[in-house]
Scaffold this motif. Structure first.
Motif, mmCIF file in Angstrom:
data_model
loop_
_atom_site.group_PDB
_atom_site.id
_atom_site.type_symbol
_atom_site.label_atom_id
_atom_site.label_comp_id
_atom_site.label_asym_id
_atom_site.label_seq_id
_atom_site.Cartn_x
_atom_site.Cartn_y
_atom_site.Cartn_z
ATOM 1 N N LYS A 1 0.819 -1.207 0.000
ATOM 2 C CA LYS A 1 0.000 0.000 0.000
ATOM 3 C C LYS A 1 0.853 1.257 0.000
ATOM 4 O O LYS A 1 1.911 1.294 0.634
ATOM 5 C CB LYS A 1 -0.868 0.066 1.264
ATOM 6 N N ILE A 2 0.331 2.265 -0.670
ATOM 7 C CA ILE A 2 0.827 3.629 -0.518
ATOM 8 C C ILE A 2 -0.324 4.424 0.065
ATOM 9 O O ILE A 2 -1.429 4.421 -0.482
ATOM 10 C CB ILE A 2 1.243 4.257 -1.861
ATOM 11 N N ILE A 3 -0.070 5.055 1.182
ATOM 12 C CA ILE A 3 -1.057 5.934 1.789
ATOM 13 C C ILE A 3 -0.472 7.331 1.706
ATOM 14 O O ILE A 3 0.552 7.629 2.319
ATOM 15 C CB ILE A 3 -1.369 5.517 3.241
ATOM 16 N N CYS A 4 -1.118 8.150 0.882
ATOM 17 C CA CYS A 4 -0.562 9.457 0.541
ATOM 18 C C CYS A 4 -1.390 10.579 1.140
ATOM 19 O O CYS A 4 -2.587 10.696 0.869
ATOM 20 C CB CYS A 4 -0.500 9.592 -0.985
ATOM 21 N N LEU A 5 -0.743 11.402 1.949
ATOM 22 C CA LEU A 5 -1.375 12.585 2.513
ATOM 23 C C LEU A 5 -1.311 13.680 1.454
ATOM 24 O O LEU A 5 -0.237 14.047 0.994
ATOM 25 C CB LEU A 5 -0.648 13.015 3.788
ATOM 26 N N GLN A 6 -2.470 14.167 1.074
ATOM 27 C CA GLN A 6 -2.573 15.040 -0.083
ATOM 28 C C GLN A 6 -3.157 16.386 0.318
ATOM 29 O O GLN A 6 -4.160 16.456 1.019
ATOM 30 C CB GLN A 6 -3.484 14.349 -1.099
ATOM 31 N N GLY A 7 -2.504 17.466 -0.133
ATOM 32 C CA GLY A 7 -3.017 18.792 0.180
ATOM 33 C C GLY A 7 -2.262 19.873 -0.558
ATOM 34 O O GLY A 7 -1.257 19.629 -1.221
ATOM 35 N N SER A 8 -2.752 21.073 -0.423
ATOM 36 C CA SER A 8 -2.108 22.235 -1.038
ATOM 37 C C SER A 8 -0.755 22.475 -0.378
ATOM 38 O O SER A 8 -0.510 22.009 0.742
ATOM 39 C CB SER A 8 -2.991 23.473 -0.853
ATOM 40 N N PRO A 9 0.127 23.210 -1.069
ATOM 41 C CA PRO A 9 1.415 23.558 -0.452
ATOM 42 C C PRO A 9 1.209 24.315 0.868
ATOM 43 O O PRO A 9 0.224 25.039 1.038
ATOM 44 C CB PRO A 9 2.079 24.458 -1.495
ATOM 45 N N ASN A 10 2.118 24.094 1.795
ATOM 46 C CA ASN A 10 2.137 24.804 3.083
ATOM 47 C C ASN A 10 0.895 24.580 3.937
ATOM 48 O O ASN A 10 0.418 25.491 4.606
ATOM 49 C CB ASN A 10 2.349 26.310 2.850
ATOM 50 N N THR A 11 0.402 23.337 3.938
ATOM 51 C CA THR A 11 -0.755 23.023 4.786
ATOM 52 C C THR A 11 -0.390 22.104 5.944
ATOM 53 O O THR A 11 -1.275 21.674 6.676
ATOM 54 C CB THR A 11 -1.881 22.368 3.952
ATOM 55 N N GLY A 12 0.900 21.770 6.089
ATOM 56 C CA GLY A 12 1.323 20.947 7.219
ATOM 57 C C GLY A 12 1.476 19.471 6.906
ATOM 58 O O GLY A 12 1.520 18.650 7.824
ATOM 59 N N LYS A 13 1.564 19.112 5.629
ATOM 60 C CA LYS A 13 1.724 17.700 5.275
ATOM 61 C C LYS A 13 3.005 17.117 5.866
ATOM 62 O O LYS A 13 2.979 16.037 6.460
ATOM 63 C CB LYS A 13 1.722 17.526 3.748
ATOM 64 N N SER A 14 4.107 17.825 5.700
ATOM 65 C CA SER A 14 5.389 17.315 6.221
ATOM 66 C C SER A 14 5.367 17.214 7.745
ATOM 67 O O SER A 14 5.860 16.234 8.308
ATOM 68 C CB SER A 14 6.549 18.207 5.772
ATOM 69 N N TYR A 15 4.797 18.203 8.413
ATOM 70 C CA TYR A 15 4.676 18.140 9.879
ATOM 71 C C TYR A 15 3.895 16.892 10.287
ATOM 72 O O TYR A 15 4.248 16.197 11.237
ATOM 73 C CB TYR A 15 3.947 19.363 10.427
ATOM 74 N N THR A 16 2.812 16.620 9.565
ATOM 75 C CA THR A 16 1.974 15.468 9.896
ATOM 76 C C THR A 16 2.725 14.163 9.653
ATOM 77 O O THR A 16 2.658 13.241 10.473
ATOM 78 C CB THR A 16 0.666 15.508 9.079
ATOM 79 N N ILE A 17 3.470 14.077 8.548
ATOM 80 C CA ILE A 17 4.232 12.863 8.243
ATOM 81 C C ILE A 17 5.316 12.633 9.305
ATOM 82 O O ILE A 17 5.536 11.503 9.755
ATOM 83 C CB ILE A 17 4.842 12.938 6.828
ATOM 84 N N ILE A 18 5.988 13.690 9.727
ATOM 85 C CA ILE A 18 7.003 13.550 10.776
ATOM 86 C C ILE A 18 6.351 13.146 12.100
ATOM 87 O O ILE A 18 6.886 12.323 12.848
ATOM 88 C CB ILE A 18 7.837 14.838 10.909
ATOM 89 N N THR A 19 5.179 13.693 12.388
ATOM 90 C CA THR A 19 4.432 13.288 13.586
ATOM 91 C C THR A 19 4.087 11.806 13.498
ATOM 92 O O THR A 19 4.183 11.079 14.495
ATOM 93 C CB THR A 19 3.162 14.143 13.738
ATOM 94 N N LEU A 20 3.708 11.339 12.317
ATOM 95 C CA LEU A 20 3.417 9.930 12.105
ATOM 96 C C LEU A 20 4.646 9.071 12.425
ATOM 97 O O LEU A 20 4.543 8.059 13.117
ATOM 98 C CB LEU A 20 2.981 9.705 10.653
ATOM 99 N N TRP A 21 5.809 9.466 11.925
ATOM 100 C CA TRP A 21 7.067 8.753 12.212
ATOM 101 C C TRP A 21 7.268 8.618 13.721
ATOM 102 O O TRP A 21 7.540 7.536 14.234
ATOM 103 C CB TRP A 21 8.230 9.497 11.560
ATOM 104 N N LYS A 22 7.104 9.729 14.420
ATOM 105 C CA LYS A 22 7.307 9.721 15.871
ATOM 106 C C LYS A 22 6.294 8.822 16.568
ATOM 107 O O LYS A 22 6.649 8.094 17.505
ATOM 108 C CB LYS A 22 7.233 11.147 16.419
#
Length: 150
Positions: free
Chosen positions: A7-28
């Protein structure tokens, strides 16, 4: 013996909406919930903390190898890092992309390599409160885990 669906689960959104912050939170969250005391339990390939971009693997999460790629602003990054994660036999890849255009196409094209893809829209809310943003990102990271069945 049944073969696992990749599976690929892709967080999708406009630029500068916090996608990277959310992905890093997921890692943690995954490390907090599943990390063993072994040194080889996870590996980071790329970490640019100034831009909140991150790529890594957690080797054992309920029998799955998990890849995480927050680099979703350029289709070449998506292709490069998702390929790296696939080459390392990740069963589930979490990644990010924009809601439209070439980054979304890059995820769809990559999924043709034997992955089922599911897009999750990034929750956004106008807020000056950093605490509120962090809470929203953590909630969405938990949603990503649930989507993956973890």
């Amino acid at each position: 013996m049944t073969k696992k669906t990749k599976k690929i689960i892709c967080l999708q959104g406009s630029p500068n909406t916090g996608k990277s912050y959310t992905i890093i939170t997921l890692w943690k969250l995954i490390l907090e919930k599943y990390k063993n005391d072994k040194d080889d339990d996870y590996v980071q390939f790329f970490a640019d903390t100034d831009n909140y971009d991150f790529v890594g693997i957690i080797t054992s999460v309920n029998g799955h190898k998990i890849g995480i790629n927050s680099r979703g602003d350029d289709p070449r990054w998506i292709e490069r890092w998702n390929k790296k994660l696939a080459d390392n036999n990740c069963d589930i890849i979490f990644c990010a992309c924009h809601s439209y255009g070439k980054t979304e196409e890059a995820v769809i094209d990559f999924a043709k390599n034997g992955y089922e893809v599911e897009f999750i829209k990034k929750d956004t809310e106008e807020s000056d409160s950093e605490k509120k943003q962090k809470t929203m990102n953590k909630t969405q990271a938990k949603e990503l885990l649930e989507t993956a069945g973890l």
